[in-house]
Design an enzyme around this catalytic site. Structure first.
Site, PDB file in Angstrom:
ATOM      1  N   ASP A  77       3.987   6.785   1.229  1.00 17.52           N
ATOM      2  CA  ASP A  77       5.260   6.158   0.896  1.00 17.52           C
ATOM      3  C   ASP A  77       5.934   6.903  -0.247  1.00 17.52           C
ATOM      4  O   ASP A  77       5.247   7.515  -1.083  1.00 17.52           O
ATOM      5  CB  ASP A  77       5.041   4.698   0.488  1.00 17.52           C
ATOM      6  CG  ASP A  77       4.680   3.807   1.675  1.00 17.52           C
ATOM      7  OD1 ASP A  77       5.095   4.139   2.800  1.00 17.52           O
ATOM      8  OD2 ASP A  77       3.986   2.794   1.467  1.00 17.52           O
ATOM      9  N   TYR A 133      -7.993   5.574  -2.234  1.00 19.98           N
ATOM     10  CA  TYR A 133      -6.823   5.355  -3.073  1.00 19.98           C
ATOM     11  C   TYR A 133      -7.211   4.650  -4.369  1.00 19.98           C
ATOM     12  O   TYR A 133      -8.174   3.875  -4.396  1.00 19.98           O
ATOM     13  CB  TYR A 133      -5.800   4.452  -2.367  1.00 19.98           C
ATOM     14  CG  TYR A 133      -5.259   4.967  -1.071  1.00 19.98           C
ATOM     15  CD1 TYR A 133      -4.054   5.667  -1.018  1.00 19.98           C
ATOM     16  CD2 TYR A 133      -5.929   4.727   0.134  1.00 19.98           C
ATOM     17  CE1 TYR A 133      -3.538   6.120   0.187  1.00 19.98           C
ATOM     18  CE2 TYR A 133      -5.423   5.183   1.344  1.00 19.98           C
ATOM     19  CZ  TYR A 133      -4.230   5.881   1.368  1.00 19.98           C
ATOM     20  OH  TYR A 133      -3.724   6.333   2.555  1.00 19.98           O
ATOM     21  N   ASP A 181       5.893  -4.111  -1.866  1.00 22.53           N
ATOM     22  CA  ASP A 181       5.701  -3.175  -2.980  1.00 22.53           C
ATOM     23  C   ASP A 181       6.863  -3.298  -3.953  1.00 22.53           C
ATOM     24  O   ASP A 181       7.773  -4.113  -3.780  1.00 22.53           O
ATOM     25  CB  ASP A 181       5.524  -1.731  -2.483  1.00 22.53           C
ATOM     26  CG  ASP A 181       6.731  -1.219  -1.708  1.00 22.53           C
ATOM     27  OD1 ASP A 181       7.870  -1.542  -2.091  1.00 22.53           O
ATOM     28  OD2 ASP A 181       6.542  -0.492  -0.716  1.00 22.53           O
ATOM     29  N   ARG A 239      -0.446  -1.689   1.026  1.00 25.77           N
ATOM     30  CA  ARG A 239       0.519  -2.738   0.661  1.00 25.77           C
ATOM     31  C   ARG A 239       0.090  -4.082   1.240  1.00 25.77           C
ATOM     32  O   ARG A 239       0.159  -5.118   0.572  1.00 25.77           O
ATOM     33  CB  ARG A 239       1.905  -2.387   1.199  1.00 25.77           C
ATOM     34  CG  ARG A 239       2.640  -1.306   0.442  1.00 25.77           C
ATOM     35  CD  ARG A 239       3.987  -1.057   1.085  1.00 25.77           C
ATOM     36  NE  ARG A 239       3.877  -0.387   2.370  1.00 25.77           N
ATOM     37  CZ  ARG A 239       4.719  -0.565   3.393  1.00 25.77           C
ATOM     38  NH1 ARG A 239       5.709  -1.434   3.292  1.00 25.77           N
ATOM     39  NH2 ARG A 239       4.564   0.104   4.517  1.00 25.77           N
TER      40      ARG A 239
END
Length: 303
Positions: A38, A66, A80, A172
């Site tokens: 993203d 992540y 987000d 997310r």
């Protein structure tokens, strides 16, 4: 200039914009990335240059890792920090033990509903296009695997965590689902990919590094090291480059060790990558095959 460049994608640009910038700086003929981040996310973005673009579908589909941060108590329409606030709620008193208890529910195989603000298509239209028009469309659940989920820090209302997950996992959605399970809702505020496709953030360079001439490319054979490598002679290599499949009669001349149906094997002539192939049957089944029957089909040829 054939190989994989591991970029530390900066915040605020799309993955394709990052590819275009690298392509322009290195003057590559072709370039493509192996998995979208993203715009607000940073971190590992493998970019294949020139002939390496041919190997993108065949690179290691390993877990991705992540480091992320979510804010509890505030929900957004995009899940987000880029979205519009849709709900705010007091988070109450939460301690680390309660957080860890919630985290334990999201390890292993879990189901996720893809977010409306995503590039998935419904009837040929991107979901985010529906979302921008205020249209909510049904989305089927997907099963993903969370191999690791660790709490890194809790400084209310912010929660920092590390997650290792299968390809196709929406962080997310994971953050939103965790926050909903806590009972207060929330959204993702930071996302940094630290491992992807066999590469780590330690392998990555920044756009500024590239501008300063610091470029290190991973060779194609390293990016394909998860596949078995077989040496072929000049005659076989020429046939493969001409698009000829490997038949039973041709297989007998190659002496490939035992293999399973569906196994992918790379054919090399010396140090030159010739082709990526896939076995259509187990080696044990080739005994009864006719001489012209295809045993390994060509997936990609390199000239």
């Amino acid at each position: 200039m054939n190989g994989v460049l591991v970029l530390d994608k900066p915040r605020g640009i799309t993955s394709q914009a990052a590819v275009n910038t690298v392509n322009k700086l290195l003057k590559a003929r072709r370039a493509g990335h192996t998995g979208t981040l993203d715009p607000f996310a940073t971190g590992v973005l493998p970019i294949c240059l020139n002939s390496a673009t041919k190997i993108i579908p065949f690179m290691e589909s390993s877990n991705k890792k992540y480091e992320a941060e979510m804010r509890l108590g505030v929900k957004t329409d995009t899940l987000d920090l880029t979205g519009r606030v849709t709900e705010e709620k007091e988070i109450g008193i939460i301690n680390n033990s309660e957080l860890l208890g919630v985290f334990s529910k999201f390890r292993g195989k879990i189901n996720q509903v893809p977010p409306m603000y995503s590039a998935l298509k419904k009837d040929g239209v991107r979901l985010y296009e529906y979302a921008r028009r205020g249209i909510n469309v049904p989305r089927a659940e997907r099963t993903v695997t969370i191999s690791a989920l660790e709490l890194l820090d809790f400084n209310p209302p912010f929660v920092r965590f590390m997650v290792e997950c299968s390809r196709g996992t929406y962080i997310r959605v994971l953050a939103s689902d965790i926050a909903d399970e806590i009972g207060c809702g929330g959204h993702l505020t930071e996302l940094r990919r630290i491992e992807s496709d066999g590469f780590s953030i330690d392998d990555a360079v920044t756009i500024e590094d590239i501008r300063n001439g610091s470029v290190s490319l991973t060779p194609l054979d390293h990016a394909l090291s998860h596949m078995r490598r077989v040496q072929v002679g000049l005659e076989a290599a020429c046939g493969l480059r001409e698009g000829k499949q490997i038949t039973k009669s041709g297989l007998d001349k190659l002496g490939i060790p035992p293999f399973k149906a569906g196994e992918r094997v790379i054919m090399y002539e010396g140090d030159s990558l010739v082709a990526i192939t896939e076995a259509v049957m187990d080696s044990a089944e080739t005994e009864g095959a006719a001489g012209g029957e295809v045993i390994f089909r060509l997936l990609r040829v390199f000239n």
